[in-house]
Design a protein around this motif. Structure first.
Motif, PDB file in Angstrom:
ATOM      1  N   SER A  42       0.844  -1.090  -0.010  1.00  0.00           N
ATOM      2  CA  SER A  42      -0.050  -0.043   0.110  1.00  0.00           C
ATOM      3  C   SER A  42       0.834   1.363  -0.042  1.00  0.00           C
ATOM      4  O   SER A  42       1.984   1.144   0.600  1.00  0.00           O
ATOM      5  CB  SER A  42      -0.920  -0.047   1.258  1.00  0.00           C
ATOM      6  N   ALA A  43       0.662   2.145  -0.756  1.00  0.00           N
ATOM      7  CA  ALA A  43       1.198   3.575  -0.718  1.00  0.00           C
ATOM      8  C   ALA A  43       1.163   4.350   0.646  1.00  0.00           C
ATOM      9  O   ALA A  43      -0.140   4.420   1.360  1.00  0.00           O
ATOM     10  CB  ALA A  43       0.541   4.381  -1.922  1.00  0.00           C
ATOM     11  N   ALA A  44       2.295   4.677   1.233  1.00  0.00           N
ATOM     12  CA  ALA A  44       2.294   5.071   2.536  1.00  0.00           C
ATOM     13  C   ALA A  44       2.262   6.641   2.436  1.00  0.00           C
ATOM     14  O   ALA A  44       3.406   7.283   2.696  1.00  0.00           O
ATOM     15  CB  ALA A  44       3.394   4.761   3.390  1.00  0.00           C
ATOM     16  N   THR A  45       1.492   7.438   1.771  1.00  0.00           N
ATOM     17  CA  THR A  45       1.536   8.765   1.425  1.00  0.00           C
ATOM     18  C   THR A  45       1.014   9.256   2.766  1.00  0.00           C
ATOM     19  O   THR A  45       0.471   8.949   3.366  1.00  0.00           O
ATOM     20  CB  THR A  45       0.597   9.127   0.179  1.00  0.00           C
ATOM     21  N   ALA A  46       1.138  10.715   2.647  1.00  0.00           N
ATOM     22  CA  ALA A  46       0.553  11.591   3.800  1.00  0.00           C
ATOM     23  C   ALA A  46      -1.025  11.462   3.952  1.00  0.00           C
ATOM     24  O   ALA A  46      -1.515  11.334   5.049  1.00  0.00           O
ATOM     25  CB  ALA A  46       1.164  12.891   3.904  1.00  0.00           C
ATOM     26  N   LEU A  47      -1.325  11.653   2.789  1.00  0.00           N
ATOM     27  CA  LEU A  47      -3.112  11.588   2.600  1.00  0.00           C
ATOM     28  C   LEU A  47      -3.631  10.162   3.068  1.00  0.00           C
ATOM     29  O   LEU A  47      -4.614  10.175   3.721  1.00  0.00           O
ATOM     30  CB  LEU A  47      -3.355  11.904   1.140  1.00  0.00           C
ATOM     31  N   GLY A  48      -2.764   9.035   2.765  1.00  0.00           N
ATOM     32  CA  GLY A  48      -3.485   7.827   3.219  1.00  0.00           C
ATOM     33  C   GLY A  48      -3.371   7.618   4.454  1.00  0.00           C
ATOM     34  O   GLY A  48      -4.281   7.040   5.113  1.00  0.00           O
ATOM     35  N   LYS A  49      -2.284   8.003   5.444  1.00  0.00           N
ATOM     36  CA  LYS A  49      -2.111   7.825   6.581  1.00  0.00           C
ATOM     37  C   LYS A  49      -3.269   8.896   7.462  1.00  0.00           C
ATOM     38  O   LYS A  49      -3.716   8.363   8.485  1.00  0.00           O
ATOM     39  CB  LYS A  49      -0.696   8.452   7.015  1.00  0.00           C
ATOM     40  N   LEU A  50      -3.295   9.892   6.770  1.00  0.00           N
ATOM     41  CA  LEU A  50      -4.377  10.837   7.500  1.00  0.00           C
ATOM     42  C   LEU A  50      -5.919  10.286   7.246  1.00  0.00           C
ATOM     43  O   LEU A  50      -6.622  10.429   8.178  1.00  0.00           O
ATOM     44  CB  LEU A  50      -4.179  12.279   6.550  1.00  0.00           C
ATOM     45  N   THR A  51      -5.912   9.661   5.999  1.00  0.00           N
ATOM     46  CA  THR A  51      -7.147   9.016   5.924  1.00  0.00           C
ATOM     47  C   THR A  51      -7.663   7.947   6.777  1.00  0.00           C
ATOM     48  O   THR A  51      -8.758   7.822   7.261  1.00  0.00           O
ATOM     49  CB  THR A  51      -7.440   8.411   4.336  1.00  0.00           C
ATOM     50  N   TRP A  52      -6.736   7.139   6.885  1.00  0.00           N
ATOM     51  CA  TRP A  52      -6.736   5.949   8.051  1.00  0.00           C
ATOM     52  C   TRP A  52      -6.852   6.636   9.542  1.00  0.00           C
ATOM     53  O   TRP A  52      -7.713   6.076  10.271  1.00  0.00           O
ATOM     54  CB  TRP A  52      -5.585   5.037   8.216  1.00  0.00           C
ATOM     55  N   ALA A  53      -6.139   7.524   9.691  1.00  0.00           N
ATOM     56  CA  ALA A  53      -6.415   8.234  11.226  1.00  0.00           C
ATOM     57  C   ALA A  53      -7.764   8.909  11.305  1.00  0.00           C
ATOM     58  O   ALA A  53      -8.458   8.842  12.407  1.00  0.00           O
ATOM     59  CB  ALA A  53      -5.338   9.359  11.301  1.00  0.00           C
ATOM     60  N   LEU A  54      -8.260   9.633  10.260  1.00  0.00           N
ATOM     61  CA  LEU A  54      -9.534  10.159  10.329  1.00  0.00           C
ATOM     62  C   LEU A  54     -10.615   8.807  10.237  1.00  0.00           C
ATOM     63  O   LEU A  54     -11.596   9.182  11.033  1.00  0.00           O
ATOM     64  CB  LEU A  54      -9.721  11.096   9.194  1.00  0.00           C
TER      65      LEU A  54
END
Length: 121
Positions: A42-54
């Protein structure tokens, strides 16, 4: 307490919608176009991590609101609110003396002339 969690929940929901719309579309359904949820990488982009956190925050606030709502209504049932009493009847307005349906009609043209033309005899 419940109102604060509800406001946080709404902010998380709107933020999650915005972050998902900002992400790049990779085409295909369910992440078939590359590193997505369905693949091992999976791509570990900042938007991806923020999506998971939200998303995790949204789920936690959803569960918390459910627990609080259940605690506020314990012991109460919708069935308990049903009674055998008949539904209340609305009162009708009293009719004033001298009022009937004819007063609601517009006046006839030419004074007392009938509204419909008379057939020739």
């Amino acid at each position: 307490m419940e109102n604060v969690i509800l406001i946080v929940h709404l902010i998380l929901a709107l933020s999650l919608i915005g972050i998902v719309l900002l992400q790049r579309s990779e085409g295909g359904g369910l992440g078939m176009g590359g590193g997505g949820v369905m693949s091992g990488r999976s791509a570990a982009t900042a938007l991806g991590k923020l999506t998971w956190a939200l998303a995790i925050g949204f789920i936690i606030t959803s569960i918390t609101l459910t627990i609080l709502a259940a605690a506020n209504t314990e012991g109460a049932s919708v069935v308990d609110r049903i009674t055998d009493a008949p539904a209340p009847v609305a009162e009708t307005a009293p009719v004033e003396s001298g009022t009937n349906g004819e007063d609601l009609l517009p006046p006839a043209p030419g004074g007392n002339a009938p509204l419909l033309p008379q057939a020739a005899e």
